[in-house]
Design an enzyme around this catalytic site. Structure first.
Site, PDB file in Angstrom:
ATOM      1  N   ASP A  75     -30.902  -3.238 -30.838  1.00 33.96           N
ATOM      2  CA  ASP A  75     -31.876  -3.009 -30.078  1.00 33.96           C
ATOM      3  C   ASP A  75     -33.229  -3.110 -30.821  1.00 33.96           C
ATOM      4  OD1 ASP A  75     -30.396  -3.023 -27.547  1.00 33.96           O
ATOM      5  OD2 ASP A  75     -29.620  -1.086 -28.533  1.00 33.96           O
ATOM      6  N   GLY A 106     -34.251  -6.757 -40.969  1.00 36.94           N
ATOM      7  CA  GLY A 106     -34.742  -8.047 -41.210  1.00 36.94           C
ATOM      8  C   GLY A 106     -35.579  -8.509 -40.546  1.00 36.94           C
ATOM      9  N   ILE A 130     -28.889 -10.505 -45.712  1.00 37.09           N
ATOM     10  CA  ILE A 130     -28.022 -11.253 -46.634  1.00 37.09           C
ATOM     11  C   ILE A 130     -28.480 -12.853 -46.749  1.00 37.09           C
ATOM     12  CG2 ILE A 130     -26.088  -9.701 -46.434  1.00 37.09           C
ATOM     13  CD1 ILE A 130     -25.035 -12.049 -44.836  1.00 37.09           C
ATOM     14  N   ASP A 131     -29.172 -13.434 -45.883  1.00 35.73           N
ATOM     15  CA  ASP A 131     -29.571 -14.747 -46.083  1.00 35.73           C
ATOM     16  C   ASP A 131     -30.869 -14.903 -46.746  1.00 35.73           C
ATOM     17  OD1 ASP A 131     -30.798 -13.518 -43.865  1.00 35.73           O
ATOM     18  OD2 ASP A 131     -30.106 -15.079 -42.341  1.00 35.73           O
ATOM     19  N   GLY A 174     -26.716 -18.130 -42.264  1.00 37.51           N
ATOM     20  CA  GLY A 174     -27.889 -18.954 -42.528  1.00 37.51           C
ATOM     21  C   GLY A 174     -28.447 -19.685 -41.467  1.00 37.51           C
ATOM     22  N   GLU A 226     -24.538 -21.947 -41.294  1.00 38.54           N
ATOM     23  CA  GLU A 226     -24.340 -22.084 -40.180  1.00 38.54           C
ATOM     24  C   GLU A 226     -25.379 -22.712 -39.267  1.00 38.54           C
ATOM     25  OE1 GLU A 226     -24.333 -18.082 -38.155  1.00 38.54           O
ATOM     26  OE2 GLU A 226     -25.904 -17.289 -39.605  1.00 38.54           O
ATOM     27  N   ARG A 297     -21.298  -9.496 -45.027  1.00 33.18           N
ATOM     28  CA  ARG A 297     -22.199  -8.059 -44.996  1.00 33.18           C
ATOM     29  C   ARG A 297     -21.688  -6.954 -45.444  1.00 33.18           C
ATOM     30  NH1 ARG A 297     -23.849  -9.861 -39.164  1.00 33.18           N
ATOM     31  NH2 ARG A 297     -23.112  -7.813 -38.718  1.00 33.18           N
TER      32      ARG A 297
END
Length: 375
Positions: A75, A106, A130-131, A174, A226, A297
């Site tokens: 959220d 992020g 992580i991307d 990604g 992805e 992750r």
């Protein structure tokens, strides 16, 4: 009276978040005498005032732990959505008499932080992802650990692909950027690397695999982000976008553009399975897919992520002491560097088409799926 500082983690988890919380908390408490409050489960937890004091014991022994001791949730108080969530967050901030709020997250978290800063809150953020798609920072917390895990996965599937003479596709996180896939593909020796920045031609990929087969190589490894999309799909969405823009004006046009963007994002889901089916049809070779997903992750943060998180966390505490807010603390050319949230929110760091890693991939014979001659 010591400063009251709140801290939370929002969005996805990643290795290194606990290291950042530890670094900020230890510095804030011991060097500047601040009192630290952690909000559990992200912005939703802050809205519900689910707070815990971050004392010395909680900050000990967490450097090597993955995930986040504070928990997280998806959220976000983004502009134009969840007004009740925003109102509750503002109320908690004022009732707790906070002097600042630290947000670790992020892209959505950075946008939410900017929105809250514009509501009058003293905000600082740290980059997590992580991307590694956040702009204005060379690295985000968690990306190095994820890279190591992705490379290990590619290393492991090599033996299965070789034993069964298969095409083996490894899908890597990604949605919008290919940093992680490109790095893992290069380090893992993938034969094909497909990323969102370079639309691919299925025939080009199939031809590259068949050429390997003719050269006596009986398996192929494909690293695919992805969000990678075939060229035909890109063309379809571009035509749809132009058609809708010609029909819409003003705010309505912006709304339709946002809807199209979401449709594109949803459409990439399942692209890897579609790629596998089409490749098997073109090449007549057995094709299998491995989707790494949440695996990337989790786990213990790498040494690089622990150091990065520690440097960013300590720098963030110093900025609070200096009353510098509305900033994300990133790392630029090895230096912890604060940048205005306006430069970060809403942005996405993608792989430039002239990135030397792409050139290196081509030079060692890796297929990127592009430059297919027209029929």
């Amino acid at each position: 009276m010591s400063s009251q500082i709140g801290i939370l983690t929002a969005g996805n988890d990643s290795p290194g978040l606990n290291a950042a919380i530890r670094a900020f908390g230890k510095t804030a408490r011991s060097e500047f005498g601040m009192h630290l409050i952690g909000f559990q489960d992200g912005f939703q937890g802050m809205a519900e005032d689910r707070a815990i004091p971050l004392e010395g014991d909680l900050l000990s022994g967490i450097l090597t732990q993955g995930g986040t001791l504070l928990g997280t949730s998806p959220d976000h108080p983004l502009e134009g959505s969840h007004p009740e969530l925003t109102a509750s967050i503002l109320e908690t901030y004022r009732r707790r008499q906070l002097d600042a709020l630290i947000c670790l997250g992020g892209r959505e978290t950075q946008a939410s932080a900017l929105f809250l800063a514009r509501q009058g809150l003293n905000i600082l953020t740290l980059p997590r992802g992580i991307d590694n798609d956040l702009p204005e920072t060379d690295l985000s917390i968690g990306c190095d650990t994820a890279l190591g895990a992705a490379v290990e996965a590619i290393d492991r599937v090599h033996s299965t692909a070789s034993s069964h003479h298969r095409i083996l596709i490894v899908e890597i996180v990604g949605q919008y950027s290919g940093w992680l896939t490109l790095g893992a593909g290069l380090a893992g020796g993938a034969d094909v690397i497909l990323i969102p920045e370079v639309p691919y031609h299925i025939r080009k990929v199939a031809d590259a695999i068949l050429e390997r087969r003719q050269a006596g190589k009986r398996f192929s490894i494909i690293a695919v982000a992805e969000g990678a999309m075939p060229y035909e799909q890109i063309q379809f969405f571009e035509r749809s976008r132009k058609a809708n823009q010609s029909l819409r004006q003003g705010d309505d046009r912006d709304r339709v553009a946002a809807q199209l963007h979401e449709i594109e994002r949803q459409a990439t889901r399942g692209n890897t399975l579609l790629l596998a089916n089409r490749l098997e049809s073109f090449t007549q070779l057995e094709t299998r897919t491995t989707i790494l997903g949440y695996l990337l992750r989790g786990g213990t943060p790498s040494a690089t992520d622990r150091i990065l998180a520690t440097r960013l966390g300590t720098a963030c505490a110093a900025l609070v002491h200096e009353n510098c807010f509305g900033l994300m603390v990133g790392i630029r050319q090895g230096v912890a560097t604060p940048v205005p949230l306006e430069k970060v929110a809403g942005g996405c760091k993608t792989v430039p088409l002239d990135d030397p890693r792409l050139d290196s991939a081509r030079r060692v014979g890796t297929c990127l799926g592009d430059s297919y001659p027209s029929a």
